[in-house]
Structures are given as C-alpha cells and as structure tokens.
Design a protein around this motif. Structure first.
Motif, PDB file in Angstrom:
ATOM      1  N   THR A  29       0.828  -1.198   0.000  1.00  0.00           N
ATOM      2  CA  THR A  29       0.000   0.000   0.000  1.00  0.00           C
ATOM      3  C   THR A  29       0.865   1.252   0.000  1.00  0.00           C
ATOM      4  O   THR A  29       1.892   1.304   0.678  1.00  0.00           O
ATOM      5  CB  THR A  29      -0.910   0.004   1.251  1.00  0.00           C
ATOM      6  OG1 THR A  29      -1.638  -1.218   1.285  1.00  0.00           O
ATOM      7  CG2 THR A  29      -1.891   1.148   1.223  1.00  0.00           C
ATOM      8  N   GLU A  30       0.443   2.255  -0.735  1.00  0.00           N
ATOM      9  CA  GLU A  30       1.166   3.529  -0.777  1.00  0.00           C
ATOM     10  C   GLU A  30       1.329   4.109   0.628  1.00  0.00           C
ATOM     11  O   GLU A  30       0.431   3.974   1.461  1.00  0.00           O
ATOM     12  CB  GLU A  30       0.382   4.558  -1.604  1.00  0.00           C
ATOM     13  CG  GLU A  30       0.263   4.208  -3.065  1.00  0.00           C
ATOM     14  CD  GLU A  30      -0.633   5.206  -3.787  1.00  0.00           C
ATOM     15  OE1 GLU A  30      -0.132   5.839  -4.728  1.00  0.00           O
ATOM     16  OE2 GLU A  30      -1.806   5.338  -3.399  1.00  0.00           O
ATOM     17  N   PRO A  31       2.447   4.778   0.882  1.00  0.00           N
ATOM     18  CA  PRO A  31       2.627   5.396   2.193  1.00  0.00           C
ATOM     19  C   PRO A  31       1.752   6.630   2.414  1.00  0.00           C
ATOM     20  O   PRO A  31       1.616   7.103   3.536  1.00  0.00           O
ATOM     21  CB  PRO A  31       4.109   5.753   2.221  1.00  0.00           C
ATOM     22  CG  PRO A  31       4.530   5.813   0.803  1.00  0.00           C
ATOM     23  CD  PRO A  31       3.636   4.876   0.046  1.00  0.00           C
ATOM     24  N   ARG A  32       1.170   7.147   1.359  1.00  0.00           N
ATOM     25  CA  ARG A  32       0.170   8.217   1.485  1.00  0.00           C
ATOM     26  C   ARG A  32      -1.019   7.796   0.636  1.00  0.00           C
ATOM     27  O   ARG A  32      -0.909   7.628  -0.566  1.00  0.00           O
ATOM     28  CB  ARG A  32       0.717   9.571   1.018  1.00  0.00           C
ATOM     29  CG  ARG A  32      -0.290  10.696   1.303  1.00  0.00           C
ATOM     30  CD  ARG A  32       0.239  12.088   0.970  1.00  0.00           C
ATOM     31  NE  ARG A  32       1.420  12.497   1.678  1.00  0.00           N
ATOM     32  CZ  ARG A  32       1.466  12.957   2.935  1.00  0.00           C
ATOM     33  NH1 ARG A  32       0.361  13.042   3.649  1.00  0.00           N
ATOM     34  NH2 ARG A  32       2.613  13.321   3.479  1.00  0.00           N
ATOM     35  N   LEU A  33      -2.159   7.614   1.297  1.00  0.00           N
ATOM     36  CA  LEU A  33      -3.361   7.171   0.594  1.00  0.00           C
ATOM     37  C   LEU A  33      -3.860   8.256  -0.355  1.00  0.00           C
ATOM     38  O   LEU A  33      -3.507   9.435  -0.203  1.00  0.00           O
ATOM     39  CB  LEU A  33      -4.441   6.802   1.605  1.00  0.00           C
ATOM     40  CG  LEU A  33      -4.085   5.631   2.531  1.00  0.00           C
ATOM     41  CD1 LEU A  33      -5.210   5.410   3.553  1.00  0.00           C
ATOM     42  CD2 LEU A  33      -3.826   4.364   1.747  1.00  0.00           C
ATOM     43  N   PRO A  34      -4.691   7.890  -1.326  1.00  0.00           N
ATOM     44  CA  PRO A  34      -5.186   8.877  -2.293  1.00  0.00           C
ATOM     45  C   PRO A  34      -5.871  10.088  -1.667  1.00  0.00           C
ATOM     46  O   PRO A  34      -5.847  11.176  -2.236  1.00  0.00           O
ATOM     47  CB  PRO A  34      -6.171   8.066  -3.146  1.00  0.00           C
ATOM     48  CG  PRO A  34      -5.642   6.677  -3.096  1.00  0.00           C
ATOM     49  CD  PRO A  34      -5.097   6.528  -1.689  1.00  0.00           C
ATOM     50  N   ASP A  35      -6.449   9.933  -0.460  1.00  0.00           N
ATOM     51  CA  ASP A  35      -7.096  11.077   0.191  1.00  0.00           C
ATOM     52  C   ASP A  35      -6.101  11.944   0.974  1.00  0.00           C
ATOM     53  O   ASP A  35      -6.488  12.902   1.628  1.00  0.00           O
ATOM     54  CB  ASP A  35      -8.240  10.626   1.099  1.00  0.00           C
ATOM     55  CG  ASP A  35      -7.775   9.870   2.342  1.00  0.00           C
ATOM     56  OD1 ASP A  35      -6.550   9.668   2.532  1.00  0.00           O
ATOM     57  OD2 ASP A  35      -8.646   9.467   3.138  1.00  0.00           O
TER      58      ASP A  35
END
Length: 157
Positions: A29-35
């Motif tokens: 998972t990305e370390p910064r979510l799309p939100d």
C-alpha cells in the motif's frame, strides 16, 4: 481483495504475497493514501484465514511471549531491527511521507504490537527477514502452504 476485506482497497500498489491458489494474501500500500492520509502499513494482510489466525494469537499470551523473545535474544533483536530497516526501504520506493518517517509497522524495531502487520511483512519478504513475523506464522493455525480460500482463484464468486 474487496471480497476479502468487505470494502474497497485504498492505495494498493501491488500484491506482495499470494496464497498457493493465487488469491492475494498481502498487498503493498502507498505510504500516502489517495485522500492524503499518511499510511505506515506498507504490507497489509488481507487473507481471511491469515488475519483470523493472527487475531486468535493476539487474543492469547503469545504477544507477551514474543516480546520476551525479542528482549532476551540479541540475535532476534538485531534481525528485527534489520527487518524494520528493510520495511522502511521497501516503502520508500513509493514515496517519502514526513509524518511517518522512521515508523514501520507492528511495533518494529523494539516492540511487538501488531501480529497482522508482522505476519504480512514476513509473508511479503519471505522467511528469515522478520523473525517475529516468522514466529507468529509458525504459531498460528494458518499456513501459506495450504489454501483455505472459500472463493475460486481471483476472488470471483
């Protein structure tokens, strides 16, 4: 993955480990979510059997036992610290997030906090990388070598 968790996945960049049948077991998972939310848990355990096994272990005294192993065995502590650094390095490929700098998952590098995160890392990285994750997988009643998926390959109903 949606069927496994019962909700849409957010910020998934890949499948980090799979069941022997091919279904996802761990996602990256990305370390910064799309939100915009910082998300330190790079390796996220999704397999229902694996998550149930780690939840069952967390309900026992095993976390205390694993903490004692970490405290009493210098080799395990050194390997756990190295696992923390490897985790951070793997996640950094997908971006640096100042809010979570130096934070990995599961209590690394000094505590045992979340067996789900530690098992996810162990499954994604392979045996011998995260000693506490490996021990949790050994003590659980789920195995990555045995399919317990209720759905056909690919998650279709």
């Amino acid at each position: 993955m949606r069927a496994q968790l019962g909700r849409p996945m957010r910020g998934v960049v890949g499948i980090a480990a799979r069941c022997v049948c091919g279904n996802p077991t761990v996602v990256a998972t990305e370390p910064r979510l799309p939100d915009g939310t910082p998300f330190p848990t790079f390796y996220y355990l999704t397999h229902p059997g694996a998550t149930a096994a780690m939840s069952a272990l967390e309900a026992t005294q095993v976390m205390r036992e694993l903490s004692e192993v970490l405290e009493d065995d210098a080799d395990v502590a050194a390997a756990y610290a190295a696992a923390h650094e490897a985790y951070l390095s793997d996640r950094a490929v997908y971006g640096e997030v100042p809010e979570i700098e130096g934070i990995s998952a599961g209590g690394m590098p000094t505590r045992v906090k979340c067996l789900h995160a530690l098992a996810g890392h162990a499954l994604a990285a392979g045996p011998g990388v995260n000693p506490i994750g490996d021990l949790a997988l050994e003590r659980g009643d789920w195995s990555p070598q045995r399919c317990t998926c209720a759905q056909p390959r690919g998650g279709a109903a």
